[in-house]
Motif scaffolding. Structure first.
Motif, short mmCIF file in Angstrom:
data_model
loop_
_atom_site.label_atom_id
_atom_site.label_comp_id
_atom_site.label_asym_id
_atom_site.label_seq_id
_atom_site.Cartn_x
_atom_site.Cartn_y
_atom_site.Cartn_z
N SER A 163 -14.53 19.62 31.98
CA SER A 163 -15.83 19.52 31.32
C SER A 163 -16.83 20.54 31.81
O SER A 163 -17.72 20.96 31.06
CB SER A 163 -16.39 18.11 31.50
OG SER A 163 -16.56 17.82 32.88
N ASN A 164 -16.73 20.98 33.07
CA ASN A 164 -17.73 21.93 33.56
C ASN A 164 -17.54 23.32 32.97
O ASN A 164 -18.39 24.19 33.16
CB ASN A 164 -17.71 22.00 35.10
CG ASN A 164 -16.40 22.56 35.65
OD1 ASN A 164 -15.35 22.32 35.08
ND2 ASN A 164 -16.49 23.28 36.76
N LEU A 193 -14.97 17.84 20.74
CA LEU A 193 -16.15 17.96 21.60
C LEU A 193 -16.80 16.61 21.84
O LEU A 193 -17.27 16.32 22.95
CB LEU A 193 -17.15 18.93 20.98
CG LEU A 193 -16.74 20.41 21.00
CD1 LEU A 193 -17.73 21.25 20.21
CD2 LEU A 193 -16.64 20.93 22.42
N ASP A 194 -16.86 15.77 20.80
CA ASP A 194 -17.43 14.43 20.97
C ASP A 194 -16.64 13.64 22.00
O ASP A 194 -17.21 12.94 22.85
CB ASP A 194 -17.43 13.67 19.64
CG ASP A 194 -18.55 14.11 18.71
OD1 ASP A 194 -19.48 14.80 19.19
OD2 ASP A 194 -18.50 13.78 17.52
N GLU A 195 -15.30 13.75 21.93
CA GLU A 195 -14.45 13.00 22.85
C GLU A 195 -14.61 13.47 24.29
O GLU A 195 -14.63 12.66 25.22
CB GLU A 195 -12.99 13.12 22.42
CG GLU A 195 -12.66 12.40 21.12
CD GLU A 195 -11.22 12.60 20.70
OE1 GLU A 195 -10.53 13.41 21.36
OE2 GLU A 195 -10.79 11.96 19.71
N GLY A 198 -19.15 13.90 24.81
CA GLY A 198 -20.09 12.87 24.37
C GLY A 198 -20.75 13.23 23.04
O GLY A 198 -20.89 14.41 22.70
N ALA A 199 -21.18 12.22 22.31
CA ALA A 199 -21.71 12.43 20.96
C ALA A 199 -22.97 13.27 20.95
O ALA A 199 -23.24 13.99 19.98
CB ALA A 199 -21.97 11.07 20.30
N THR A 200 -23.78 13.22 22.02
CA THR A 200 -25.03 14.00 22.03
C THR A 200 -24.76 15.49 22.10
O THR A 200 -25.65 16.29 21.82
CB THR A 200 -25.91 13.58 23.22
OG1 THR A 200 -25.19 13.80 24.45
CG2 THR A 200 -26.32 12.13 23.12
N PHE A 201 -23.53 15.86 22.46
CA PHE A 201 -23.21 17.29 22.59
C PHE A 201 -23.24 17.97 21.23
O PHE A 201 -23.53 19.17 21.14
CB PHE A 201 -21.82 17.46 23.22
CG PHE A 201 -21.53 18.86 23.69
CD1 PHE A 201 -22.03 19.32 24.90
CD2 PHE A 201 -20.76 19.73 22.92
CE1 PHE A 201 -21.77 20.61 25.34
CE2 PHE A 201 -20.49 21.02 23.35
CZ PHE A 201 -21.00 21.46 24.57
#
Length: 255
Positions: A163-164, A193-195, A198-201
């Protein structure tokens, strides 16, 4: 397709002497075309073409991006000239990819060039996002050099999915650009990307510090009738091919 072009370009760089005379001439004409040279900044890649193949390409890429983003965009006329030169002069080399239809390629490049340029010129604070992402990748896989980038492109380490590297402000900025310019492509990326992030991404908001550095100066046009000898001490074919290899590899690694 991008992966295939990347490998062809890298192979051509490693064995530049295998390029046909027509392809060598075509690549040189691009580098010597004032308009193309201005908006594509090929001279910034000299250090890659002439340096140690085991050294990091990141400083040269960063220097190249600074020049590209500070210069006027390529005009549609310049793009058409570049594509025509390559598809005509390098028809033998391109035949292995099936990418030899100059008209179709010109249309696609003209369509997507503005989006690619915005992606290339995205910044996080004072750092170019492509450069920053490449440095983050180097922190995981080691030096990104011409001697090892083929291996990284053909067999990307699973560590690149952490993720980083994936869920950064830069990647979110790129996603936002793609969503705006090529929504059908963004749709295919959203689920993954959501998975992972996160959805805010994928909510469309611009992360703090993300800015656009692409020059808004009008695109320049020009012809290739420039006989300047300033580049004669370098292999323009090698520089041009290494540039294609680097740009293709960058996008493949970040895809």
């Amino acid at each position: 397709m991008l992966r295939t072009v990347t490998l062809v370009a890298l192979a051509a760089y490693v064995s530049a002497q295998s390029l046909s005379s027509g392809c060598t001439s075509a690549l040189s004409s691009i580098a010597l075309n004032p308009a193309a040279s201005s908006c594509l900044n090929p001279l910034a890649l000299v250090s890659i073409a002439t340096g140690n193949s085991s050294q990091s390409i990141v400083p040269a890429v960063d220097n190249w991006l600074t020049g590209v983003c500070g210069a006027p965009a390529c005009s549609n006329e310049t793009i058409a000239q570049v594509v025509t030169n390559i598809t005509t002069g390098c028809s033998t080399e391109l035949s292995v990819t099936g990418a030899d239809d100059a008209g179709a390629i010109t249309t696609l490049v003209q369509q997507y060039y503005p989006t690619v340029r915005k992606v290339l010129c995205l910044k996080d604070g004072s750092n170019n996002c492509i450069t920053q992402s490449l440095r983050e990748i180097e922190g995981v896989v080691g030096t990104l050099s011409l001697s090892n980038i083929v291996r990284l492109v053909t067999d990307p380490p699973r560590e690149l999915l952490v993720s980083n590297i994936t869920c950064t402000n830069c990647v979110k900025g790129v996603y936002n650009i793609v969503t705006q310019d090529i929504p059908e492509a963004a749709a295919s990326l959203k689920t993954g990307l959501d998975e992972q992030c996160g959805a805010t991404f994928t909510d469309g908001t611009t992360p703090s510090g993300i800015t656009q550095s692409a020059s808004q100066t009008a695109a320049t046009t020009g012809n290739s009738n420039n006989n300047s000898g300033a580049l004669s001490s370098f292999s323009m074919a090698g520089i041009s091919v290494s540039g294609l290899a680097v740009v293709s590899a960058v996008f493949t690694l970040l895809a």
